[in-house]
Motif scaffolding. Structure first.
Motif, PDB file in Angstrom:
ATOM      1  N   ASN A 139       0.827  -1.209   0.000  1.00  0.00           N
ATOM      2  CA  ASN A 139       0.000   0.000   0.000  1.00  0.00           C
ATOM      3  C   ASN A 139       0.856   1.252   0.000  1.00  0.00           C
ATOM      4  O   ASN A 139       1.864   1.332   0.713  1.00  0.00           O
ATOM      5  N   TRP A 140       0.442   2.228  -0.767  1.00  0.00           N
ATOM      6  CA  TRP A 140       1.148   3.510  -0.810  1.00  0.00           C
ATOM      7  C   TRP A 140       0.784   4.378   0.387  1.00  0.00           C
ATOM      8  O   TRP A 140      -0.360   4.339   0.867  1.00  0.00           O
ATOM      9  N   ARG A 141       1.727   5.164   0.839  1.00  0.00           N
ATOM     10  CA  ARG A 141       1.444   6.266   1.767  1.00  0.00           C
ATOM     11  C   ARG A 141       1.317   7.524   0.932  1.00  0.00           C
ATOM     12  O   ARG A 141       2.193   7.825   0.114  1.00  0.00           O
ATOM     13  N   TYR A 142       0.231   8.267   1.131  1.00  0.00           N
ATOM     14  CA  TYR A 142      -0.058   9.442   0.308  1.00  0.00           C
ATOM     15  C   TYR A 142       0.257  10.728   1.055  1.00  0.00           C
ATOM     16  O   TYR A 142       0.111  10.817   2.280  1.00  0.00           O
ATOM     17  N   VAL A 143       0.696  11.737   0.298  1.00  0.00           N
ATOM     18  CA  VAL A 143       1.000  13.056   0.849  1.00  0.00           C
ATOM     19  C   VAL A 143       0.294  14.116   0.017  1.00  0.00           C
ATOM     20  O   VAL A 143      -0.263  13.830  -1.052  1.00  0.00           O
ATOM     21  N   ASP A 144       0.345  15.370   0.500  1.00  0.00           N
ATOM     22  CA  ASP A 144      -0.256  16.455  -0.271  1.00  0.00           C
ATOM     23  C   ASP A 144       0.843  17.308  -0.898  1.00  0.00           C
ATOM     24  O   ASP A 144       2.028  16.979  -0.834  1.00  0.00           O
ATOM     25  N   TYR A 145       0.460  18.423  -1.479  1.00  0.00           N
ATOM     26  CA  TYR A 145       1.400  19.239  -2.249  1.00  0.00           C
ATOM     27  C   TYR A 145       2.533  19.824  -1.422  1.00  0.00           C
ATOM     28  O   TYR A 145       3.584  20.187  -1.945  1.00  0.00           O
ATOM     29  N   LYS A 146       2.364  19.918  -0.099  1.00  0.00           N
ATOM     30  CA  LYS A 146       3.395  20.524   0.744  1.00  0.00           C
ATOM     31  C   LYS A 146       4.603  19.612   0.961  1.00  0.00           C
ATOM     32  O   LYS A 146       5.680  20.085   1.317  1.00  0.00           O
ATOM     33  N   ASP A 147       4.437  18.319   0.760  1.00  0.00           N
ATOM     34  CA  ASP A 147       5.529  17.374   0.983  1.00  0.00           C
ATOM     35  C   ASP A 147       6.637  17.610  -0.029  1.00  0.00           C
ATOM     36  O   ASP A 147       6.386  17.884  -1.204  1.00  0.00           O
ATOM     37  N   TRP A 148       7.894  17.452   0.389  1.00  0.00           N
ATOM     38  CA  TRP A 148       9.021  17.770  -0.502  1.00  0.00           C
ATOM     39  C   TRP A 148       9.058  16.856  -1.724  1.00  0.00           C
ATOM     40  O   TRP A 148       9.630  17.213  -2.746  1.00  0.00           O
ATOM     41  N   THR A 149       8.409  15.692  -1.628  1.00  0.00           N
ATOM     42  CA  THR A 149       8.422  14.745  -2.750  1.00  0.00           C
ATOM     43  C   THR A 149       7.217  14.899  -3.668  1.00  0.00           C
ATOM     44  O   THR A 149       7.041  14.097  -4.593  1.00  0.00           O
ATOM     45  N   SER A 150       6.404  15.903  -3.463  1.00  0.00           N
ATOM     46  CA  SER A 150       5.098  15.970  -4.143  1.00  0.00           C
ATOM     47  C   SER A 150       5.190  16.104  -5.657  1.00  0.00           C
ATOM     48  O   SER A 150       4.250  15.739  -6.376  1.00  0.00           O
ATOM     49  N   GLY A 151       6.291  16.611  -6.186  1.00  0.00           N
ATOM     50  CA  GLY A 151       6.396  16.810  -7.630  1.00  0.00           C
ATOM     51  C   GLY A 151       6.839  15.586  -8.407  1.00  0.00           C
ATOM     52  O   GLY A 151       6.703  15.549  -9.641  1.00  0.00           O
ATOM     53  N   PHE A 152       7.357  14.575  -7.723  1.00  0.00           N
ATOM     54  CA  PHE A 152       7.904  13.427  -8.445  1.00  0.00           C
ATOM     55  C   PHE A 152       6.823  12.600  -9.125  1.00  0.00           C
ATOM     56  O   PHE A 152       7.031  12.095 -10.236  1.00  0.00           O
ATOM     57  N   TRP A 153       5.685  12.448  -8.473  1.00  0.00           N
ATOM     58  CA  TRP A 153       4.620  11.623  -9.055  1.00  0.00           C
ATOM     59  C   TRP A 153       4.111  12.221 -10.370  1.00  0.00           C
ATOM     60  O   TRP A 153       4.015  11.521 -11.387  1.00  0.00           O
ATOM     61  N   ALA A 154       3.827  13.503 -10.372  1.00  0.00           N
ATOM     62  CA  ALA A 154       3.394  14.146 -11.614  1.00  0.00           C
ATOM     63  C   ALA A 154       4.489  14.036 -12.672  1.00  0.00           C
ATOM     64  O   ALA A 154       4.206  13.797 -13.856  1.00  0.00           O
ATOM     65  N   GLY A 155       5.742  14.187 -12.258  1.00  0.00           N
ATOM     66  CA  GLY A 155       6.860  14.065 -13.194  1.00  0.00           C
ATOM     67  C   GLY A 155       6.934  12.685 -13.824  1.00  0.00           C
ATOM     68  O   GLY A 155       7.200  12.547 -15.034  1.00  0.00           O
ATOM     69  N   GLU A 156       6.694  11.653 -13.019  1.00  0.00           N
ATOM     70  CA  GLU A 156       6.665  10.295 -13.579  1.00  0.00           C
ATOM     71  C   GLU A 156       5.586  10.166 -14.655  1.00  0.00           C
ATOM     72  O   GLU A 156       5.811   9.551 -15.710  1.00  0.00           O
ATOM     73  N   LEU A 157       4.436  10.727 -14.367  1.00  0.00           N
ATOM     74  CA  LEU A 157       3.331  10.639 -15.325  1.00  0.00           C
ATOM     75  C   LEU A 157       3.650  11.387 -16.606  1.00  0.00           C
ATOM     76  O   LEU A 157       3.303  10.932 -17.705  1.00  0.00           O
ATOM     77  N   TRP A 158       4.349  12.515 -16.509  1.00  0.00           N
ATOM     78  CA  TRP A 158       4.739  13.245 -17.718  1.00  0.00           C
ATOM     79  C   TRP A 158       5.737  12.444 -18.537  1.00  0.00           C
ATOM     80  O   TRP A 158       5.662  12.413 -19.776  1.00  0.00           O
ATOM     81  N   TYR A 159       6.679  11.779 -17.881  1.00  0.00           N
ATOM     82  CA  TYR A 159       7.613  10.934 -18.635  1.00  0.00           C
ATOM     83  C   TYR A 159       6.872   9.769 -19.291  1.00  0.00           C
ATOM     84  O   TYR A 159       7.179   9.378 -20.431  1.00  0.00           O
ATOM     85  N   ALA A 160       5.905   9.204 -18.580  1.00  0.00           N
ATOM     86  CA  ALA A 160       5.116   8.112 -19.160  1.00  0.00           C
ATOM     87  C   ALA A 160       4.322   8.606 -20.370  1.00  0.00           C
ATOM     88  O   ALA A 160       4.206   7.905 -21.385  1.00  0.00           O
TER      89      ALA A 160
END
Length: 403
Positions: A61-82
């Motif tokens: 199971n994933w642990r979810y965070v919101d936009y304030k988390d320092w890692t918040s941009g990586f998920w969107a970045g993965e989707l853009w590469y995909a």
């Protein structure tokens, strides 16, 4: 004559097969990555927090965070590469959805230095692939926000503008991770932002080069400066084994950061330094090319690995290989990067059926026993970025050219 024609056909067939084999080898881990991302998308909650950060349990199971988390941009970045790889409009829509969640970062005061990780990896890739001017505006606004953390007396951007253990707050602290966030400033300065952003990025890189490294070119995780005089107080660690150890991901940030600095400045001192920090890392790698979380942990070989450091370094070395003029050394950097990616794409490191992340065996913060030997979104992001770069190079493209 017929015999010559047959030989020509056979020769062309061999060339075609070899070319296809290269693409197959690269596309298999890319296809796998897209499949894993789609699995994650199928489980993401509609409401925030819904940005996958790490795998929190043995059930995957994933642990979810919101936009304030320092890692918040990586998920969107993965989707853009995909999306770049597949041209799948459904993936594009999801990439837009998770990118736009980060908009508040561009209109809020800086909480820490991670705005580059958060905004350039998301909005930066979004603008690169769509040309949407609204995305560019967010990038430029965020660059201005990041610049507010720059202390001209020190010559670096403040990393944590708050109390953090061993950082002697309110003195000025700078961590090696901050090198990656300079890309936001460089890009903004060259795309309509104030030229002062470029000067800040260069000064930060130069000051870090002077104060953050030991004589053997290994990096401290953090340096604490007197906020008023700019004098270096001490070099320490926060996430590494010891103050004087080589924390693997910290060294990978240096490799990536100085390679990127050369891309924007073409200053040979940055290219030279990128090679120095790369060479000491490569010389100390274990045989499989995936580092232990810290090169100096006395528990090695029973210490956890950090696959994210391997992914960051692989991506950086692919770029570095295009800059180095010594052909043999350039080829070696690319060979090392491809070996890292091959190992990361093996059953030992790909998550496959174990969870819906891309890779496993990432170590986040070992001293805090946090995110140790798990899957984390930034490991996935740089793995996917490196695969995209590798494919472009195999096709004879520039790594900056969109697929």
């Amino acid at each position: 004559m017929m015999r010559l024609s047959l030989m020509a056909v056979l020769f062309m067939g061999i060339i075609f097969f070899e070319s296809c084999s290269k693409n197959i080898r690269t596309d298999e881990p890319l296809d796998y990555s897209v499949s894993q991302l789609k699995k994650t998308l199928s489980h993401i909650p509609a409401d925030t927090p819904n940005i996958p950060r790490n795998i929190k349990d043995s059930l995957g199971n994933w642990r979810y965070v919101d936009y304030k988390d320092w890692t918040s941009g990586f998920w969107a970045g993965e989707l853009w590469y995909a999306y770049e790889f597949t041209k799948d409009e459904n993936i594009k829509q999801q990439a837009q959805r998770f990118t736009e969640q980060l908009y508040p970062l561009s209109v809020s005061p800086a909480f820490d230095h991670d705005l580059g990780f958060q905004v350039f990896n998301s909005y930066g890739n979004a603008y690169r692939l769509t040309g949407n001017e609204a995305y560019k505006k967010v990038i430029l606004n965020t660059a201005d926000t990041l610049a507010t953390l720059f202390n001209p007396r020190v010559g670096t951007i403040l990393s944590w503008p708050r109390l953090v253990p061993n950082m002697e707050w309110p003195q000025h602290n700078t961590i090696i991770d901050n090198m990656i966030n300079l890309e936001l400033l460089f890009w903004a300065a060259q795309n309509g932002g104030d030229h002062n952003l470029y000067d800040i990025a260069v000064k930060h890189a130069e000051t870090t080069m002077k104060n953050h490294f030991r004589p053997d070119y290994t990096s401290y995780h953090a340096v604490v400066y007197d906020k008023d005089t700019g004098k270096k107080i001490k070099g320490v660690t926060h996430q590494g084994y010891a103050d004087d150890s080589m924390w693997a991901r910290g060294q990978s940030w240096a490799i990536y950061g100085y390679t990127m600095c050369y891309r924007f400045t073409k200053d040979p001192k940055f290219l030279d330094f990128a090679q120095k920090v790369s060479d000491v890392y490569l010389a100390r790698l274990p045989e499989d090319k995936i580092p232990y979380w810290d090169f100096d942990d006395p528990a090695i070989p029973n210490a956890p690995r950090d696959a994210s450091a391997a992914a960051v370094t692989a991506s950086a070395l692919l770029e570095l290989s295009t800059f180095v003029k010594d052909k043999e050394k350039a080829q070696n950097y690319r060979k090392e990067a491809e070996a890292m990616l091959a190992e990361l794409s093996s059953a030992e490191y790909q998550s496959r059926a174990k969870n819906s992340a891309l890779i496993m065996h990432v170590t986040g913060h070992k001293p805090n026993n946090s995110e140790v030997d798990t899957s984390i979104n930034y490991g996935d992001y740089y793995y996917l970025e490196a695969l995209i770069r590798e494919r472009k190079l195999q096709e004879g493209r520039s790594i900056y050219e969109n697929l």
